[in-house]
Design a protein around this motif. Structure first.
Motif, short mmCIF file in Angstrom:
data_model
loop_
_atom_site.label_atom_id
_atom_site.label_comp_id
_atom_site.label_asym_id
_atom_site.label_seq_id
_atom_site.Cartn_x
_atom_site.Cartn_y
_atom_site.Cartn_z
N LYS A 23 -1.20 7.89 16.50
CA LYS A 23 0.19 7.52 16.23
C LYS A 23 0.99 7.49 17.54
O LYS A 23 1.77 6.56 17.78
CB LYS A 23 0.82 8.50 15.25
CG LYS A 23 2.22 8.15 14.85
CD LYS A 23 2.77 9.10 13.82
CE LYS A 23 4.19 8.73 13.45
NZ LYS A 23 4.75 9.62 12.44
N GLN A 53 8.71 -5.15 14.88
CA GLN A 53 7.63 -5.50 13.97
C GLN A 53 7.58 -6.99 13.69
O GLN A 53 6.58 -7.51 13.25
CB GLN A 53 7.75 -4.73 12.65
CG GLN A 53 7.50 -3.24 12.77
CD GLN A 53 8.75 -2.47 13.18
OE1 GLN A 53 9.81 -3.03 13.43
NE2 GLN A 53 8.62 -1.17 13.27
N GLY A 94 -5.54 -12.38 12.08
CA GLY A 94 -6.26 -12.31 10.81
C GLY A 94 -5.99 -13.45 9.85
O GLY A 94 -6.85 -13.84 9.06
N GLN A 103 2.08 -6.12 13.39
CA GLN A 103 1.38 -5.50 12.27
C GLN A 103 -0.10 -5.86 12.32
O GLN A 103 -0.96 -5.00 12.13
CB GLN A 103 1.99 -5.94 10.94
CG GLN A 103 1.28 -5.31 9.75
CD GLN A 103 1.92 -5.70 8.42
OE1 GLN A 103 3.00 -6.27 8.39
NE2 GLN A 103 1.24 -5.38 7.34
N GLU A 104 -0.42 -7.13 12.58
CA GLU A 104 -1.82 -7.54 12.70
C GLU A 104 -2.49 -6.83 13.86
O GLU A 104 -3.66 -6.42 13.76
CB GLU A 104 -1.92 -9.06 12.91
CG GLU A 104 -1.60 -9.88 11.70
CD GLU A 104 -1.58 -11.38 12.00
OE1 GLU A 104 -2.04 -12.13 11.11
OE2 GLU A 104 -1.13 -11.79 13.09
N VAL A 106 -1.72 -3.83 15.19
CA VAL A 106 -1.96 -2.42 14.83
C VAL A 106 -3.10 -2.30 13.83
O VAL A 106 -4.00 -1.46 13.99
CB VAL A 106 -0.67 -1.76 14.30
CG1 VAL A 106 -0.96 -0.40 13.68
CG2 VAL A 106 0.37 -1.64 15.41
N GLU A 107 -3.11 -3.15 12.81
CA GLU A 107 -4.18 -3.10 11.82
C GLU A 107 -5.53 -3.38 12.46
O GLU A 107 -6.53 -2.74 12.13
CB GLU A 107 -3.91 -4.10 10.69
CG GLU A 107 -2.77 -3.68 9.78
CD GLU A 107 -2.36 -4.74 8.79
OE1 GLU A 107 -2.92 -5.87 8.81
OE2 GLU A 107 -1.45 -4.47 7.98
N GLY A 108 -5.57 -4.34 13.38
CA GLY A 108 -6.81 -4.65 14.08
C GLY A 108 -7.30 -3.50 14.94
O GLY A 108 -8.49 -3.19 14.96
N VAL A 110 -6.68 -0.30 14.47
CA VAL A 110 -7.15 0.76 13.58
C VAL A 110 -8.55 0.42 13.05
O VAL A 110 -9.43 1.28 13.00
CB VAL A 110 -6.15 1.00 12.44
CG1 VAL A 110 -6.72 1.90 11.37
CG2 VAL A 110 -4.85 1.56 13.00
N LYS A 111 -8.78 -0.83 12.72
CA LYS A 111 -10.10 -1.24 12.22
C LYS A 111 -11.17 -1.16 13.31
O LYS A 111 -12.31 -0.80 13.04
CB LYS A 111 -10.06 -2.66 11.66
CG LYS A 111 -9.37 -2.75 10.34
CD LYS A 111 -9.32 -4.17 9.82
CE LYS A 111 -8.55 -4.25 8.53
NZ LYS A 111 -8.43 -5.64 8.05
#
Length: 113
Positions: A23, A53, A94, A103-104, A106-108, A110-111
């Motif tokens: 975080k 964002q 994505g 957002q994409e 951060v999500e990427g 994390v994945k």
């Protein structure tokens, strides 16, 4: 039995530390991206008070931002290797819109971890 319980407690603390670490690093990353975006003429949206964002990066902007030494350092801390920026853009885009939202991104990240 006591040893197993001790390992469970250690694992729980490690997970809590990991979440806090990730975080913190993601916050540093987003702050740096906002700083870079605000300095660019073609990302007027950041200077006009648009929420961070909502910033969308095209491939050129993405490459410039990810090529920043501070951004590279944070991504390295998050165990995300920066080697082929053009392929990274495709990975993080994505929805194939030609833009990467934060957002994409951060999500990427994390994945990929």
């Amino acid at each position: 039995v006591a040893g197993l319980k001790h390992n469970d407690v250690k694992r729980k603390h490690a997970q809590q530390y990991e979440r806090a670490f990730v975080k913190k690093k993601l916050t540093v990353l987003l702050d740096r991206i906002q700083f870079i975006a605000a300095a660019r003429d073609d990302l007027k949206q950041a200077r006009e008070g648009q929420l961070v964002q909502q910033i969308e990066l095209d491939e050129e902007q993405f490459v410039e931002i990810v090529d920043d030494n501070i951004v590279k350092g944070v991504l390295g801390d998050l165990d995300v290797e920066v080697f082929n920026l053009r392929n990274m853009f495709t990975t993080f885009d994505g929805d194939d819109s030609g833009k990467v939202t934060l957002q994409e991104l951060v999500e990427g990240i994390v994945k990929l971890r």
